[in-house]
Write a protein that holds these residues in place. Structure first.
Motif, PDB file in Angstrom:
ATOM      1  N   GLY A 199      11.554   5.772   4.457  1.00  0.00           N
ATOM      2  CA  GLY A 199      10.902   4.945   3.436  1.00  0.00           C
ATOM      3  C   GLY A 199       9.407   4.797   3.633  1.00  0.00           C
ATOM      4  O   GLY A 199       8.716   4.354   2.717  1.00  0.00           O
ATOM      5  N   THR A 200       8.880   5.150   4.795  1.00  0.00           N
ATOM      6  CA  THR A 200       7.425   5.207   4.953  1.00  0.00           C
ATOM      7  C   THR A 200       7.020   6.632   4.634  1.00  0.00           C
ATOM      8  O   THR A 200       7.481   7.567   5.278  1.00  0.00           O
ATOM      9  CB  THR A 200       7.005   4.857   6.386  1.00  0.00           C
ATOM     10  N   LYS A 201       6.179   6.768   3.606  1.00  0.00           N
ATOM     11  CA  LYS A 201       5.860   8.122   3.165  1.00  0.00           C
ATOM     12  C   LYS A 201       4.435   8.488   3.525  1.00  0.00           C
ATOM     13  O   LYS A 201       3.520   7.678   3.409  1.00  0.00           O
ATOM     14  CB  LYS A 201       6.052   8.237   1.657  1.00  0.00           C
ATOM     15  N   PHE A 202       4.268   9.728   3.956  1.00  0.00           N
ATOM     16  CA  PHE A 202       2.944  10.277   4.290  1.00  0.00           C
ATOM     17  C   PHE A 202       2.593  11.319   3.251  1.00  0.00           C
ATOM     18  O   PHE A 202       3.236  12.352   3.154  1.00  0.00           O
ATOM     19  CB  PHE A 202       2.963  10.895   5.692  1.00  0.00           C
ATOM     20  N   ASN A 241      -5.991  14.592   5.595  1.00  0.00           N
ATOM     21  CA  ASN A 241      -5.972  13.170   5.287  1.00  0.00           C
ATOM     22  C   ASN A 241      -4.593  12.788   4.794  1.00  0.00           C
ATOM     23  O   ASN A 241      -4.052  13.441   3.898  1.00  0.00           O
ATOM     24  CB  ASN A 241      -6.958  12.868   4.158  1.00  0.00           C
ATOM     25  N   PHE A 242      -4.047  11.738   5.336  1.00  0.00           N
ATOM     26  CA  PHE A 242      -2.756  11.264   4.845  1.00  0.00           C
ATOM     27  C   PHE A 242      -2.907   9.867   4.272  1.00  0.00           C
ATOM     28  O   PHE A 242      -3.575   9.011   4.856  1.00  0.00           O
ATOM     29  CB  PHE A 242      -1.720  11.241   5.973  1.00  0.00           C
ATOM     30  N   GLN A 243      -2.313   9.678   3.117  1.00  0.00           N
ATOM     31  CA  GLN A 243      -2.181   8.352   2.537  1.00  0.00           C
ATOM     32  C   GLN A 243      -0.786   7.887   2.933  1.00  0.00           C
ATOM     33  O   GLN A 243       0.189   8.610   2.756  1.00  0.00           O
ATOM     34  CB  GLN A 243      -2.307   8.472   1.012  1.00  0.00           C
ATOM     35  N   VAL A 244      -0.711   6.714   3.510  1.00  0.00           N
ATOM     36  CA  VAL A 244       0.576   6.226   3.996  1.00  0.00           C
ATOM     37  C   VAL A 244       0.965   5.014   3.166  1.00  0.00           C
ATOM     38  O   VAL A 244       0.138   4.131   2.928  1.00  0.00           O
ATOM     39  CB  VAL A 244       0.482   5.835   5.482  1.00  0.00           C
ATOM     40  N   ALA A 245       2.198   4.990   2.701  1.00  0.00           N
ATOM     41  CA  ALA A 245       2.581   3.875   1.837  1.00  0.00           C
ATOM     42  C   ALA A 245       4.010   3.455   2.088  1.00  0.00           C
ATOM     43  O   ALA A 245       4.882   4.279   2.344  1.00  0.00           O
ATOM     44  CB  ALA A 245       2.420   4.270   0.373  1.00  0.00           C
ATOM     45  N   ARG A 246       4.208   2.157   2.067  1.00  0.00           N
ATOM     46  CA  ARG A 246       5.556   1.638   2.058  1.00  0.00           C
ATOM     47  C   ARG A 246       5.579   0.552   0.990  1.00  0.00           C
ATOM     48  O   ARG A 246       4.784  -0.387   1.026  1.00  0.00           O
ATOM     49  CB  ARG A 246       5.927   1.052   3.409  1.00  0.00           C
ATOM     50  N   ASP A 247       6.452   0.701   0.001  1.00  0.00           N
ATOM     51  CA  ASP A 247       6.516  -0.254  -1.100  1.00  0.00           C
ATOM     52  C   ASP A 247       7.963  -0.674  -1.295  1.00  0.00           C
ATOM     53  O   ASP A 247       8.739   0.018  -1.951  1.00  0.00           O
ATOM     54  CB  ASP A 247       5.955   0.394  -2.367  1.00  0.00           C
ATOM     55  N   PRO A 248       8.354  -1.819  -0.709  1.00  0.00           N
ATOM     56  CA  PRO A 248       9.758  -2.207  -0.807  1.00  0.00           C
ATOM     57  C   PRO A 248      10.174  -2.625  -2.215  1.00  0.00           C
ATOM     58  O   PRO A 248      11.362  -2.752  -2.479  1.00  0.00           O
ATOM     59  CB  PRO A 248       9.874  -3.394   0.167  1.00  0.00           C
ATOM     60  N   GLY A 249       9.201  -2.790  -3.132  1.00  0.00           N
ATOM     61  CA  GLY A 249       9.566  -3.217  -4.484  1.00  0.00           C
ATOM     62  C   GLY A 249       9.743  -2.076  -5.456  1.00  0.00           C
ATOM     63  O   GLY A 249      10.100  -2.277  -6.606  1.00  0.00           O
ATOM     64  N   LYS A 250       9.512  -0.829  -4.988  1.00  0.00           N
ATOM     65  CA  LYS A 250       9.412   0.240  -5.987  1.00  0.00           C
ATOM     66  C   LYS A 250      10.751   0.601  -6.625  1.00  0.00           C
ATOM     67  O   LYS A 250      10.781   0.994  -7.785  1.00  0.00           O
ATOM     68  CB  LYS A 250       8.734   1.463  -5.393  1.00  0.00           C
TER      69      LYS A 250
END
Lengths: 502, 303
Positions: free
Chosen positions: A271-274, A422-431
Motif C-alpha cells: 500500500g505504500t507506492k513508489f 526521483n521517487f514520489q512516495v504516497a500512502r493514502d488510506p482514503g483512496k
C-alpha cells in the motif's frame, strides 16, 4: 425559531444550490492561474512568484491565494454546498420511501390535462383495462387496478439514483478527508547502486497528515540496481523521452525481490507506492585535498535545469586540509557550444559528458548547526578561488580526467557518471473509499439522468371508450413507443402485441 | 503500407475533409440566404396549406424551394467530410500504431471528427438544421487550427502517456467534448431564436436537443474525470492534485452540474443556458488555454 427555519429553507433550496455551484466554479479558478503550494508540478513556483512580485505576493498570500484549495473561503463554499445538498436530499429520501411503499395515486379528474392524452374506442372497456394492466405489469410498471381505472407508475429508481449520486458526494468527502488526515507523501532521489531505507530521515521531503502515526512508515528498503533512460535520437522531437526503467532490489516484511518501475507502473509495498517521477545525473567526483588525501568521493546529485538535462550541483568538502573547499559545477550530458559562446547540453542522453567547475575555499558554515541544502552553497565565509591570471578559476573536465585546483588546494577527479531516479512516495488510506464513492456517483448519475419516471392512468369512460393519460415526472418527454405499445394493447391489435413491441 | 505513407494518407484525408466541409458551409450559407429571401417575400410558412394544397396546384419554383433542395446537399457534404475525417483519424492511428490522441494535433483531429459525427447522429429525427452551418463552421475552425498551428508528425508517446488509461480517459473526454460542443451550439441557437420571439421556429426542438445531449454528456464527462483520477493515482501517486488541467475539468463539471440544477429551478431556466455555455467555455479553455499558457503536469502533450 421561525428565523432559523427560514434560513434552513433558504440554504437547502435549489436556488441556493445553483448559486453555490457557480460560486464553487468561480472559487476554483484563481488556484489554476496563480502558483499553488503543495501542487506537484513545481515546488518552487510560489517562492519564484514572491521574488518577481514582492509587493503583491504578501497580499495574495493573506487571502490564501497560494493555498486556494485549503483556504477557509474555499472550504466555506463547498461545506455550505454539501450542507445545502444534504438538507435537500435527506427529506427527499424519506419522501422516496413513502412513495415506494405507497400505491400509485388515483387518476386526476381531467386526464386531458396530462402530458399525453388519448381517447380510444374499444370492443369492451373492462377487457381493455385488464389487458392494459397486464401489459403495464409486463413492462415492469407498478400497477393498481380499481373498478374502472388502472393506475401505474414506473421509474422510482431514477430518484434512487439521484439520491445515491448526491449522497456519494458525502462519501467522497470522507475518502478525501481520510487521505488528508492519515496519509503521507514524500519525495526522494536515489542514486544508482545506493539503498533507500523507509524512515523519515531518508526522505528529501516528507509531508505527513496531522493524524498519521510517525511510526507507521512501512518497514522496507530497496537498492536502485540500475536506471535506464531512452530518448528520441532524431527528427523534430529530438531528445524527447521515450522510456524510463528503474530496477529495484527490495526487502520488505514479506520477503525480498526485484521489480521494474516505470512511469505508470509504480512499486507497491503493502500500500505504500513508489512512483518514478523524474531522473537526472549524479557525476562521480573524487576530491583530494592539499595533502593528497581523499577528502570526498562518490556520486553527487546534480539537479536538471532544462529538457536537455543541463544540471547543476555542488560538492562540499569540509574535511579538506589544510583548507576546506567547495565546488560549484554544471554537468552537461552532451556538451555543445551554444550560439552565445556558453556551453550548454544539446541532448539529454550521455553523448559527450562534461563537468564545468568553479571553486570556493574557506568556512563552509556546516559546523554552526544551521540546516543547509545539499544543493546550494552558503556563500558567507567563502572566497572565490582565482587562477594565476587573477580571474575566477574555471575548469572543464571529461570522465576519467583530473584537474588540479590552484593554490595547492588539491585535485578534482571526474570518475564517471551514474544516474539517479526521483521517487514520489504516497500512502493514502482514503483512496479506496474515494474510488467506491466515485463509482457510486457515476452509477447514481447515469440512472438519475437516464431512467425516465412516469405515471399512466387508463380510465373507462363508457363500455366502448377508454381514456389514457401519461404524466412525465421529469423534464424529458418519454419515448412514444411506450404509449404506442399501450394503445396497441388496449385495442388488442395482434400486429402490435406488447411482446413484439419495441 | 509503410507507417510514414499511412501518415501521409491521413494528412491527405484531412485536406479532403477540409474541402468537403468548406463546400458544406458554403451550401448551408446559400441555403440560409435563399430561405431568408423567401421569408422576406412571403412570410407565410410554405407547408401551411397541407399536403392537398401542394398536389392541387404546383407552385412556381421559389427561392424557398431552392433552399429546401440545397439543405440535404449540405448535409451530404457534412457527412462526407465526417467520413473522410474518421478515415484520417484511423490512418493516423495506424501510422502511429497507437490510439490517435497522443498530442494536441491528434486530439484536435479526433475531436473534429467526433463533433461532426455526433451532430450527424443527433440531428436525425429533429428539425435542428438551423445549427448545422454553425457546427460545420466550428469543425472547420477546430480542424483548421489543428492543421495550421498544432500539427506534429507521427511519433511515439512520451513515457508518462504510455498507459491504457490514455485510451479510456481521453476517449471519454473527446466524446463528452463533442456532445458539449453540439449542446453549446444548440443552446446558443435556441437562446438567439427565442430572444427574437420566434418560439415556433424550432427553438423548442433545439432546447430539447441541447437537453438530451447534455444529459448524455454529463455522465460521460464524469467518467472521464474519474478515469483521469484513477490514472493520476497510477502515475503520480495521488488521484487529485489540483493540477490546472484537473482544476478546469472540475470547473467544467461544476458548471454543467449548475446548468442541470438550474433547469429544475424556478426563475433560473433562462439563465441555465448561459451556464451550459460557460461550462463549454471552461472545457475549451482546458484544452487550449491550459495546454498553451499554464504550466502543469499535463504540459507534455506537445503543442
Amino acid at each position: 425559531m421561525g428565523w432559523g427555519r427560514w434560513a434552513w429553507r433558504r440554504l437547502t433550496s435549489m436556488r441556493t444550490a445553483v448559486v453555490l455551484l457557480i460560486l464553487l466554479a468561480v472559487a476554483a479558478v484563481p488556484g489554476s492561474l496563480l502558483p499553488q503550494r503543495g501542487v506537484a508540478s513545481d515546488p518552487a513556483a510560489v517562492a519564484l512568484f514572491y521574488r518577481d512580485n514582492p509587493n503583491l505576493a504578501p497580499w495574495l498570500d493573506r487571502l490564501y491565494l497560494f493555498d486556494v484549495y485549503a483556504a477557509p473561503w474555499f472550504a466555506a463554499v463547498y461545506l455550505l454546498l454539501l450542507v445545502s445538498m444534504t438538507g435537500c436530499v435527506l427529506p427527499r429520501c424519506a419522501c422516496l420511501w413513502r412513495e415506494v411503499t405507497a400505491q400509485p395515486p388515483a387518476a386526476p379528474r381531467r386526464l386531458e390535462r396530462e402530458d399525453a392524452h388519448a381517447r380510444l374506442t374499444v370492443e369492451e372497456a373492462s377487457a381493455s383495462l385488464t389487458a392494459a394492466a397486464a401489459h403495464l405489469r409486463s413492462r415492469r410498471f407498478r400497477v393498481v387496478e380499481t373498478d374502472g381505472e388502472v393506475r401505474a407508475e414506473k421509474g422510482h429508481v431514477r430518484e434512487l439514483g439521484n439520491l445515491a449520486f448526491h449522497l456519494s458526494l458525502l462519501v467522497l468527502l470522507v475518502g478525501v478527508a481520510g487521505g488528508r488526515l492519515f496519509g503521507y507523501e514524500g519525495r526522494v532521489a536515489v542514486v544508482e547502486g545506493s539503498t533507500f531505507t523507509n524512515i523519515a530521515s531518508s526522505y528529501d521531503a516528507l509531508t505527513r497528515a496531522p493524524l498519521a502515526d510517525p511510526a507507521d512508515l512501512e518497514p522496507l528498503e530497496f537498492t536502485l540496481r540500475s536506471f535506464d533512460a531512452q530518448f528520441e535520437t532524431s527528427g523534430p522531437r529530438l531528445g524527447e523521452p521515450r522510456s524510463f526503467t528503474a530496477i529495484l532490489d527490495w526487502v520488505t516484511s514479506d520477503g525480498a525481490g526485484t521489480t521494474e518501475v516505470r512511469p505508470n507502473q509504480p512499486f507497491d509495498a503493502n500500500g505504500t507506492k513508489f512512483f518514478l517521477t523524474g531522473h537526472g545525473y549524479a557525476p562521480q567526483i573524487t576530491v583530494r585535498d592539499g595533502r593528497g588525501d581523499v577528502a570526498a568521493s562518490g556520486p553527487v546529485i546534480f539537479l536538471p535545469q532544462d529538457q536537455a538535462f543541463t544540471s547543476d550541483g555542488v560538492v562540499k568538502v569540509p574535511d579538506a586540509r589544510p583548507t576546506p573547499v567547495a565546488l560549484e559545477g554544471l554537468f552537461l550530458p552532451t556538451a555543445a557550444r551554444g550560439a552565445d559562446g556558453i556551453d550548454v547540453s544539446a541532448y539529454p542522453g550521455l553523448v559527450n559528458p562534461a563537468l564545468l567547475l568553479t571553486a570556493y575555499s574557506g568556512d563552509l558554515g556546516l559546523d554552526d548547526g544551521g540546516a543547509q541544502s545539499v544543493y546550494t552553497l552558503d556563500l558567507d565565509g567563502l572566497v572565490e578561488v582565482t587562477g594565476d591570471d587573477g580571474d575566477r578559476w574555471r575548469a572543464t573536465i571529461a570522465p576519467g580526467e583530473t584537474v588540479r585546483l590552484p593554490d595547492g588546494l588539491g585535485t578534482v577527479t571526474f570518475d564517471g557518471v551514474t544516474r539517479f531516479a526521483n521517487f514520489q512516495v504516497a500512502r493514502d488510506p482514503g483512496k479506496e473509499i474515494s474510488l467506491v464513492a466515485a463509482l457510486l456517483l457515476l452509477m447514481g448519475l447515469s440512472v438519475s439522468l437516464g431512467v425516465p419516471r412516469r405515471r399512466v392512468w387508463v380510465r373507462r369512460v363508457d363500455d366502448a371508450t377508454v381514456e389514457v393519460g401519461w404524466r412525465h415526472l421529469g423534464r424529458r418527454r418519454c419515448a412514444d413507443s411506450d404509449s404506442a405499445a399501450l394503445t396497441a394493447a388496449l385495442e388488442h391489435d395482434p400486429d402490435n402485441h406488447p411482446e413484439s413491441a419495441t | 503500407m509503410q507507417a510514414d505513407e499511412m501518415a501521409l494518407w491521413s494528412d491527405r484525408l484531412v485536406l479532403a475533409s477540409l474541402a468537403a466541409l468548406s463546400a458544406c458551409l458554403v451550401t448551408y450559407a446559400v441555403a440560409a440566404a435563399l430561405a431568408a429571401r423567401s421569408a422576406g417575400r412571403a412570410p407565410a410558412p410554405i407547408l401551411v396549406g397541407g399536403p392537398e394544397a401542394l398536389t392541387a396546384s404546383p407552385a412556381p419554383v421559389t427561392s424557398g424551394d431552392r433552399a429546401n433542395a440545397l439543405r440535404p446537399a449540405g448535409t451530404w457534404l457534412m457527412a462526407s467530410g465526417a467520413v473522410l475525417l474518421v478515415a484520417a483519424v484511423v490512418a493516423r492511428g495506424l501510422a502511429a500504431s497507437r490510439v490517435p490522441w497522443g498530442n494536441m494535433y491528434e486530439f484536435g483531429l479526433t475531436a473534429s471528427a467526433a463533433v461532426a459525427v455526433t451532430f450527424l447522429v443527433v440531428r436525425r429525427g429533429r428539425r435542428v438544421d438551423v445549427v448545422a452551418p454553425w457546427v460545420a463552421a466550428l469543425v472547420l475552425v477546430l480542424l483548421g487550427v489543428s492543421v495550421t498551428s498544432l500539427y506534429t508528425p507521427v511519433d511515439d508517446l512520451v513515457p508518462v502517456l504510455d498507459s491504457t488509461w490514455l485510451v479510456v480517459h481521453v476517449a471519454a473526454a473527446i466524446v463528452a467534448g463533442a456532445l458539449f460542443t453540439v449542446g453549446a451550439l444548440a443552446t446558443l441557437a435556441q437562446m438567439v431564436l427565442s430572444r427574437g420571439g420566434r418560439e415556433g421556429r424550432g427553438s423548442s426542438e433545439l432546447g430539447d436537443l441541447a437537453h438530451t445531449v447534455h444529459l448524455v454528456a454529463f455522465p460521460i464527462w464524469t467518467f472521464a474525470v474519474i478515469a483521469g483520477a484513477v490514472w493520476a493515482e497510477n502515475a503520480w501517486g495521488r488521484y487529485w492534485g489540483w493540477d490546472p488541467k484537473e482544476t478546469w475539468a472540475f470547473i467544467t463539471w461544476v458548471l454543467y452540474a449548475a446548468h442541470l440544477h438550474a433547469l429544475a429551478t424556478g426563475g433560473w431556466r433562462r439563465r441555465a443556458g448561459w451556464l451550459a455555455v460557460a461550462g463549454f467555455a471552461a472545457f475549451l479553455f482546458n484544452f487550449f488555454g491550459v495546454n498553451i499558457w499554464i504550466p502543469g503536469l499535463h504540459s507534455y502533450a506537445g503543442v
